[in-house]
Structures are given as C-alpha cells and as structure tokens.
Write a protein that holds these residues in place. Structure first.
Motif, PDB file in Angstrom:
ATOM      1  N   TRP A  63      -0.356  -1.791   8.485  1.00  0.00           N
ATOM      2  CA  TRP A  63      -0.030  -0.432   8.790  1.00  0.00           C
ATOM      3  C   TRP A  63      -0.801  -0.206   9.812  1.00  0.00           C
TER       4      TRP A  63
ATOM      5  N   GLY B 213       5.299   0.049   5.534  1.00  0.00           N
ATOM      6  CA  GLY B 213       6.377   1.004   5.879  1.00  0.00           C
ATOM      7  C   GLY B 213       8.075   0.550   6.109  1.00  0.00           C
ATOM      8  N   ALA B 214       8.866   1.510   6.325  1.00  0.00           N
ATOM      9  CA  ALA B 214       9.740   1.449   6.057  1.00  0.00           C
ATOM     10  C   ALA B 214      10.073   1.649   7.440  1.00  0.00           C
ATOM     11  N   GLY B 215       9.437   1.814   8.528  1.00  0.00           N
ATOM     12  CA  GLY B 215       9.307   1.848  10.194  1.00  0.00           C
ATOM     13  C   GLY B 215       8.560   0.359  10.221  1.00  0.00           C
TER      14      GLY B 215
ATOM     15  N   ARG C  92      10.265  10.287  13.004  1.00  0.00           N
ATOM     16  CA  ARG C  92       8.584   9.662  13.749  1.00  0.00           C
ATOM     17  C   ARG C  92       8.709  10.553  15.418  1.00  0.00           C
TER      18      ARG C  92
ATOM     19  N   HIS D 122       2.942  13.993   7.587  1.00  0.00           N
ATOM     20  CA  HIS D 122       3.262  12.742   8.015  1.00  0.00           C
ATOM     21  C   HIS D 122       3.377  12.327   6.355  1.00  0.00           C
TER      22      HIS D 122
HETATM   23  C1  OXD Z   1       7.072   4.458   6.464  1.00  0.00           C
HETATM   24  C2  OXD Z   1       6.115   5.657   7.254  1.00  0.00           C
HETATM   25  O1  OXD Z   1       7.152   4.173   5.629  1.00  0.00           O
HETATM   26  O2  OXD Z   1       5.753   6.609   7.791  1.00  0.00           O
HETATM   27  O3  OXD Z   1       7.859   4.358   7.863  1.00  0.00           O
HETATM   28  O4  OXD Z   1       5.377   6.234   5.890  1.00  0.00           O
END
Ligand code: OXD
Ligand code: NDP
Length: 315
Positions: free
Chosen positions: A47, A67-69, A230, A278
C-alpha cells in the motif's frame, strides 16, 4: 517463500504482519527496512510503497494491493512484470455501500439543515422533504463497489442510474456506458456518486465541464457530488467554483488531490463540503489478510489467481 510487506500512508506494516502471520503460519514475513534475503521473496503486499521497492526481487510471483485501487502500484515505473492482484472483499464492499447510502440519505433528508436548525433552536417542519423515488442518484463506476452501492440505493428507493466503460445490465438501474453515455447519464443525475478507479482515462474527470452537465431541475435542491473513488479524479478548484456559482449544492469528499488534505485547503471549512479522511471503506487486516492467504494457497495448488488487475486498462 517469503512475503514482503510494504504498507505506508494510512496503513501500518505491523498490523498486516501480525494478521498475515496468523493466516499463514510458518511463512517468513518481512518488512522493508529490515535485512532479508531478496531471492527468497515470492510475494509482496503493498500500500503506497516507495517506487522501486519491488525491483530486484528475482523470484517475485505476485503483488497484492491492500486496497481495491491499484494506481499506487501501477504508477511505479519500476514495478516488476508480475501479476498484480487487488482487494475484492465483501467486508470492504459493505463498508463502501454504507458510506454511499449514508451520504445519499443525508442529502435526501436535508440533514445538514436540521443540524443547523437544532443549533439555532429552530423548530421548523415544513414540506421540503422529497421522496427517495424523486431523487436521481448516478453512480460513476459499476464495478464491484459501484454495482453494490447502486443495488443498495435502489433498496432505499432512490431512482438510480450508473455509468461504466462497457455496457451493463443491472436490475432496476438505468445503465449508461462510454463517452456517448456520459452526458445523458449526468443530465438525469441529482446526486453524483463517484466510484471510478484512477487511470489515465479517468484522471481529472470531475471537472467544471462534467459538473455543469448535472441535472439542475431536480428535487434534491440542486446537484450534489459524493466522491469516494480517488482524489485524482477530481479538480478541487473546479468543485469549489461550482459550489460558489450554484452549479453544485454540496460536495461530500472522502478522497483528495493531496492526502492528508492540507490544513490550509478551503475544503475543510466550506459550509457545503463534507470531508472524510479516506475512510469510506477501509481495508480490515482481519478480512484482507485472509483473502491474501487464500490467493497464495490457490496459486500454490496450481489454481489461477483471482481479482487480477488488467495493467493495460489500469484497473
Ligand atoms: C482502496 C482504498 O481500497 O482506497 O482502494 O482503501
Ligand atoms: P472495479 O474495477 O470493480 O470497477 C471499476 C468500474 O469503473 C467499472 O465499472 C469500470 O467499467 C468503470 N470504469 C473504469 N474506467 C472507466 C472509464 N474510463 N469510463 C467509464 N467507466 C470506467 O473497481 P471497484 O468497484 O472495486 O473500486 C472502484 C474504486 O473505488 C477503486 O479503484 C478505488 O479507487 C476506490 N476505492 C476507494 C475506497 C475508499 O475508502 N475511498 C475504498 C475502496 C476502493 P467496466 O465495468 O466497463 O470495466
């Protein structure tokens, strides 16, 4: 088969190492900064890593985003050419949908006005409350998170549409796709929810031109923005200008061009902006370490990885 953990920003190496040790007993789990054998590293867990952190690992097999991103990985010019996997997890999805439904309901029920009225000891119950079915919510991004949020908004009774790159069919959701679908989607949207990934195609998409195409005739007292995708998707100067000239009635932002949001940002104190740090859908080490462990076991049993990122698309 060492696992290298590099978690920065709002995540913390120690919590992830502890959970990964619990899920994968007997594995060596190391963090950047301590001595380790670079040839032994087969997996990286990341991360917001410093660019280049995963170069020079000759046996690296896969990189897991926490994360998902994944833009935090793909923007590293020295990222090794190995599979990149992202988080797809019911816990994270449920958290995001809670965030989206919370803020859509807050807008629908004029919660900020009621809070102000309470502070001023005003008892005013007039007939300004639209029904959810009369408020049009548009979800940008109909992936794992957007599709779930759209379904839950429907359950609350909102009139829901969505927009994605490729065409979709979702029960009860008016689906629009591609560049040609964007203007018709925006023009029937009172509350715009953004759950897009940050890619070269989506960077800066929430700008003056996009905000100016939102519906102006809706029952929600103007157009509202909720961005939990984002910060790089939004042009903050344009959002502020749109709030000033009435194009936008409110903005609810979980993500920012610069994070943490600088103390001198005018967004902090703006009366029609809600700032969250966030945390719309945090990655829980309990849930996500288990997901990573399952992926590693699958891979080592000869099964394909799940939730692979398409590097050419950027998500
Ligand atoms: C994600 C986040 O999971 O921003 O991308 O937490
Ligand atoms: P997915 O990859 O499952 O979905 C992405 C969606 O965006 C898809 O519907 C995709 O279209 C659409 N999309 C991508 N590019 C475009 C484009 N150029 N034009 C139109 N639509 C596009 O991602 P998730 O739903 O899992 O996550 C979305 C984002 O949410 C993450 O990338 C991350 O940035 C953010 N996030 C934020 C969190 C927070 O706490 N604030 C927590 C978790 C995630 P198609 O379906 O056609 O491919």
């Amino acid at each position: 088969m060492t696992i290298l953990v590099v978690a920065r920003g709002n995540m913390d190496d120690a919590a992830w190492v502890e959970r990964l040790r619990h899920e994968l007993p007997g594995r060596e789990i190391v963090v950047q900064g301590e001595p380790f054998d670079r040839r032994a590293v087969h997996y990286a867990v990341a991360w917001k890593h410093p660019p280049g952190a995963f170069a020079g690992l000759p046996n690296l097999t896969a990189i897991f985003s926490l994360g998902a991103g994944v833009e935090h990985l793909l923007m590293d010019p020295r990222l090794p050419d190995v599979p990149v996997l992202r988080v797809v997890d019911g816990d994270l999805t449920a958290r995001m949908s809670e965030y989206v439904v919370l803020h859509a309901l807050r807008i629908l029920r004029q919660h900020e006005l009621l809070v102000r009225q309470q502070r001023e000891r005003i008892w005013l119950d007039d007939d300004r409350q639209p029904a959810a079915r009369d408020v049009r919510v548009g979800v940008m991004g109909l992936g794992v998170l957007g599709a779930d949020a759209a379904a839950k908004l429907r359950t609350m009774g909102f009139d829901v549409a969505g927009w994605s790159r490729t065409a979709k069919v979702l029960p009860g959701v008016a689906c629009f796709a591609g560049a040609e679908g964007l203007t018709p989607f925006l023009s029937r949207t009172d509350i715009l929810v953004c759950l897009l990934p940050l890619t070269p195609d989506t960077a800066g998409i929430i700008d003056r031109s996009l905000l100016g195409r939102l519906a102006k005739d809706g029952r929600a007292g103007g157009a509202h923005l909720v961005n939990a995708g984002r910060g790089g998707l939004q042009v903050e100067a344009d959002i502020l200008a749109a709030l000033e000239d009435g194009t936008l009635a409110s903005a609810t932002l979980d993500v920012f061009e610069t994070e943490p949001l600088p103390a001198d940002s005018p967004l902090w104190g703006h009366p029609r902006v809600t700032v969250t740090p966030h945390n719309a859908a945090m990655s829980s080490p309990h849930a996500i370490a288990g997901l990573i462990a399952r992926q590693i076991r699958r891979h080592e049993a000869g099964e394909p990885f799940e939730h692979l990122v398409d590097r050419s698309r950027g998500y």
